[in-house]
Design a protein around this motif. Structure first.
Motif, PDB file in Angstrom:
ATOM      1  N   TYR A  59       0.851  -1.176   0.000  1.00 56.75           N
ATOM      2  CA  TYR A  59       0.000   0.000   0.000  1.00 56.75           C
ATOM      3  C   TYR A  59       0.894   1.235   0.000  1.00 56.75           C
ATOM      4  O   TYR A  59       1.985   1.216   0.569  1.00 56.75           O
ATOM      5  N   TYR A  60       0.416   2.294  -0.635  1.00 59.66           N
ATOM      6  CA  TYR A  60       1.218   3.495  -0.791  1.00 59.66           C
ATOM      7  C   TYR A  60       0.408   4.750  -0.492  1.00 59.66           C
ATOM      8  O   TYR A  60      -0.800   4.791  -0.726  1.00 59.66           O
ATOM      9  N   ALA A  61       1.109   5.766  -0.026  1.00 63.79           N
ATOM     10  CA  ALA A  61       0.496   7.085   0.072  1.00 63.79           C
ATOM     11  C   ALA A  61       0.244   7.606  -1.338  1.00 63.79           C
ATOM     12  O   ALA A  61       0.997   7.296  -2.274  1.00 63.79           O
ATOM     13  N   ASP A  62      -0.789   8.398  -1.486  1.00 64.33           N
ATOM     14  CA  ASP A  62      -1.116   8.945  -2.806  1.00 64.33           C
ATOM     15  C   ASP A  62       0.051   9.728  -3.397  1.00 64.33           C
ATOM     16  O   ASP A  62       0.269   9.708  -4.605  1.00 64.33           O
ATOM     17  N   SER A  63       0.806  10.384  -2.546  1.00 67.45           N
ATOM     18  CA  SER A  63       1.885  11.255  -3.016  1.00 67.45           C
ATOM     19  C   SER A  63       3.048  10.492  -3.644  1.00 67.45           C
ATOM     20  O   SER A  63       3.853  11.085  -4.362  1.00 67.45           O
TER      21      SER A  63
END
Length: 119
Positions: A59-63
């Motif tokens: 999972y990743y931050a949108d940025s």
């Protein structure tokens, strides 16, 4: 318990790439889900990416989605953060963290690695 140590930080020009490594020692590595966080000067620490060993979900931050990739090598007790297309706003201290499986909090943290992106 597990001990974490980051490496691979440094100075890079905008658009460049860096790979951070986080080596774990102590309790078996795959007893923990792993995460990367960062803290820029004057800002709160923020989530960057996480890796769940079950199913190897990430999972990743949108940025950072689409630019950063988290991966792990259980045999080497190491988790990586490949960072591409770096931007000046990615400048921060990056921390590796471990969360016990089925736990709710990241209980273990590394000392941090400085990443500086020049424009």
């Amino acid at each position: 318990q597990v001990q974490l140590a980051e490496s691979g930080g440094g100075l890079v020009q905008a658009g460049g790439s860096l790979t951070l490594s986080c080596r774990a020692s102590g309790r078996a590595f795959n007893n923990y889900d792993m995460g990367w966080f960062r803290q820029a000067p004057g800002k709160e620490r923020e989530f960057v990416a996480q890796l769940f060993w079950k199913g190897r979900s990430t999972y990743y931050a949108d940025s950072v989605r689409g630019r950063f990739t988290i991966s792990g090598d259980i045999a080497k007790n190491t988790v990586y953060l490949q960072m591409n297309s770096l931007k000046p706003e990615d400048t921060a201290v990056y921390y590796c963290a471990a969360r016990p499986l089925m736990g709710t909090n990241y209980d273990y943290w590394g000392q941090g690695a400085q990443v500086t992106v020049s424009s």
